[in-house]
Design a protein around this motif. Sequence first.
Motif, PDB file in Angstrom:
ATOM      1  N   THR A 179       3.163   6.735  -0.703  1.00  0.00           N
ATOM      2  CA  THR A 179       4.062   7.869  -0.516  1.00  0.00           C
ATOM      3  C   THR A 179       3.678   8.672   0.723  1.00  0.00           C
ATOM      4  O   THR A 179       4.534   9.040   1.537  1.00  0.00           O
ATOM      5  N   LEU A 180       2.380   8.963   0.882  1.00  0.00           N
ATOM      6  CA  LEU A 180       1.929   9.724   2.050  1.00  0.00           C
ATOM      7  C   LEU A 180       2.181   8.949   3.341  1.00  0.00           C
ATOM      8  O   LEU A 180       2.500   9.540   4.382  1.00  0.00           O
ATOM      9  N   ALA A 181       2.030   7.625   3.286  1.00  0.00           N
ATOM     10  CA  ALA A 181       2.235   6.813   4.491  1.00  0.00           C
ATOM     11  C   ALA A 181       3.679   6.901   4.975  1.00  0.00           C
ATOM     12  O   ALA A 181       3.930   7.113   6.169  1.00  0.00           O
ATOM     13  N   VAL A 182       4.635   6.748   4.079  1.00  0.00           N
ATOM     14  CA  VAL A 182       6.038   6.792   4.508  1.00  0.00           C
ATOM     15  C   VAL A 182       6.434   8.208   4.921  1.00  0.00           C
ATOM     16  O   VAL A 182       7.267   8.397   5.817  1.00  0.00           O
ATOM     17  N   LEU A 183       5.849   9.237   4.272  1.00  0.00           N
ATOM     18  CA  LEU A 183       6.125  10.609   4.709  1.00  0.00           C
ATOM     19  C   LEU A 183       5.596  10.844   6.118  1.00  0.00           C
ATOM     20  O   LEU A 183       6.238  11.500   6.938  1.00  0.00           O
ATOM     21  N   VAL A 238       7.612  13.957   8.256  1.00  0.00           N
ATOM     22  CA  VAL A 238       7.853  15.077   7.346  1.00  0.00           C
ATOM     23  C   VAL A 238       6.832  16.185   7.615  1.00  0.00           C
ATOM     24  O   VAL A 238       5.654  15.911   7.901  1.00  0.00           O
ATOM     25  N   VAL A 239       7.275  17.424   7.550  1.00  0.00           N
ATOM     26  CA  VAL A 239       6.398  18.576   7.750  1.00  0.00           C
ATOM     27  C   VAL A 239       5.293  18.566   6.700  1.00  0.00           C
ATOM     28  O   VAL A 239       5.578  18.313   5.522  1.00  0.00           O
ATOM     29  N   ILE A 298       8.170  14.626  -5.175  1.00  0.00           N
ATOM     30  CA  ILE A 298       7.373  15.128  -4.044  1.00  0.00           C
ATOM     31  C   ILE A 298       8.068  14.805  -2.726  1.00  0.00           C
ATOM     32  O   ILE A 298       8.202  15.663  -1.832  1.00  0.00           O
ATOM     33  N   ILE A 299       8.517  13.565  -2.575  1.00  0.00           N
ATOM     34  CA  ILE A 299       9.207  13.172  -1.347  1.00  0.00           C
ATOM     35  C   ILE A 299      10.483  13.987  -1.166  1.00  0.00           C
ATOM     36  O   ILE A 299      10.805  14.443  -0.054  1.00  0.00           O
ATOM     37  N   SER A 300      11.210  14.213  -2.251  1.00  0.00           N
ATOM     38  CA  SER A 300      12.471  14.952  -2.154  1.00  0.00           C
ATOM     39  C   SER A 300      12.238  16.393  -1.712  1.00  0.00           C
ATOM     40  O   SER A 300      12.915  16.904  -0.818  1.00  0.00           O
ATOM     41  N   VAL A 301      11.249  17.067  -2.326  1.00  0.00           N
ATOM     42  CA  VAL A 301      10.989  18.473  -1.986  1.00  0.00           C
ATOM     43  C   VAL A 301      10.493  18.593  -0.545  1.00  0.00           C
ATOM     44  O   VAL A 301      10.965  19.447   0.227  1.00  0.00           O
ATOM     45  N   ILE A 337      12.379  20.552   2.583  1.00  0.00           N
ATOM     46  CA  ILE A 337      11.714  21.589   3.396  1.00  0.00           C
ATOM     47  C   ILE A 337      11.761  21.197   4.878  1.00  0.00           C
ATOM     48  O   ILE A 337      12.025  22.034   5.756  1.00  0.00           O
ATOM     49  N   THR A 338      11.516  19.915   5.169  1.00  0.00           N
ATOM     50  CA  THR A 338      11.560  19.452   6.567  1.00  0.00           C
ATOM     51  C   THR A 338      12.955  19.600   7.152  1.00  0.00           C
ATOM     52  O   THR A 338      13.116  19.994   8.321  1.00  0.00           O
TER      53      THR A 338
END
Length: 492
Positions: A195-199, A204-205, A251-254, A258-259
Amino acid sequence: MSSMRFPWLELAIILPVLGAIWVKFRRDPRVARRHALAITALTLLATLGAWADFANLGTRTAQDPSHPLSQFTGRDLLAIDALNAPLMPLGALLNFLTILSTLRTKFREFSLPRTLISESILLSIFSASTSWGVVTMMALAVVPRFLESIQQRQPSRVYLAHMGLFVILLVLGEMGVSRAATPQEQPLWAILMLTLAVLLRGGVVPVHCWMTDLFEHASFGTALLFVTPMTAAFGVTRLVVPVAPTWALQIISVMSLITAIYAAGMALVQRDARRFFCYIFLSHSSLVLVGIETATPIGLTGSLSLWLSVSLSLTGFGLVLRCVEARVGRILLTEFLGLYDQIPMMAGLFLLTGLASVGFPGTAGFISIELIVEAAVQALPFVGPLIVIVTALNGLAVTQAYFRIFAGRSASSSIDLRIRRPERIAVMITTFLIIGGGLFPQWGVTSRYHAALQLLAERARVAEAARPAPWPAPPVAHVRPAPPAGSGGRQR
């Protein structure tokens, strides 16, 4: 898995590689550009052939008929399905339009062989049939830009730090997920790393500064082709959505929402046109991730449709900025340049592509934004109005940049600023696709709906496999029935 009638996938991947070797040894830049353009056109035809062949088969997944690559490795490495069928022509088209609109003044900083290699890697990402194939190709995709920074002696520490972390998280996450014997044994730390890798890859901010650094220092064409195909969204659909629990998707959606809000606000106050484009792209690509994480048929359909329309419209938007920049140098949005009288067609395409990206009625992005808002309102009522606010801010930013660049007193120029014929052809192709997608959206939306159902079916299959088996029923104790009165015991 069905077989297609022709090895379209391998042809689409090998053609740019062979073309890069051929173009590398052409001394005349104009000849090299013509040959590179012909190779990208053939690659585009190969991807369209794969899409048409797959559609005629009417199956869920298909592969090449003769696949020497798979015979060599012992595994089926390439496949086409409802999700990636239109993505490969889109990636080939973006490369074709970028090379077509490249002027001779840009040949020194825009490498044609490196662009063809990047196109081959991009098509390999989209056509990979295994998760490790996607991971490997996404890791390789960061290399050409790094080589360009070394060759052009450009700052690369920010890019290298972020992309190095992205590759580490991606490989470790996939390693943890693939080592699990069953879906219920997949470790949460591995899913979190994916998840962190794709963000990180999606900008993503607060890990977005590599993208602004990329647009500031890299050539505009390289930066466009690196971000506009949205390989981060493809990583989410292939690697994260099938295995991630609901909390990871939230998490990804929120963070994506925000971004989108942050980038839309930042686009309004930028003074440099490249940074302005970067924040506009960040805002729209984040909206694509918001729709994906709703994990509903309507939300996924809108998100996948928005993916195609935003990639096309923002590539056209960026190519217009690139063409204007090739004539007047780096564009500052602090003054009115008054360029409308000299390049009116560019002004029209700037407004068309910019408004298409925010879902203006009659363009390809309109129905996509409507579907995402409807799905977001059903999932979380407060998200729908926020998406509308984001699109409104992006529309204001596009309109403001239009007036800064094309309005104002016309300034005389000693050089010819008129649009060239290759640029005019690129303008006409982009305009036709944007208007055609807006007037006749049914076919595209239906295609994306089938892809959304396929993604949800894959997620449901993994969730069913991860569900713990029910406890076995306790054994029923055998109770000897009581003998009827008067019949028990030994008879006297």
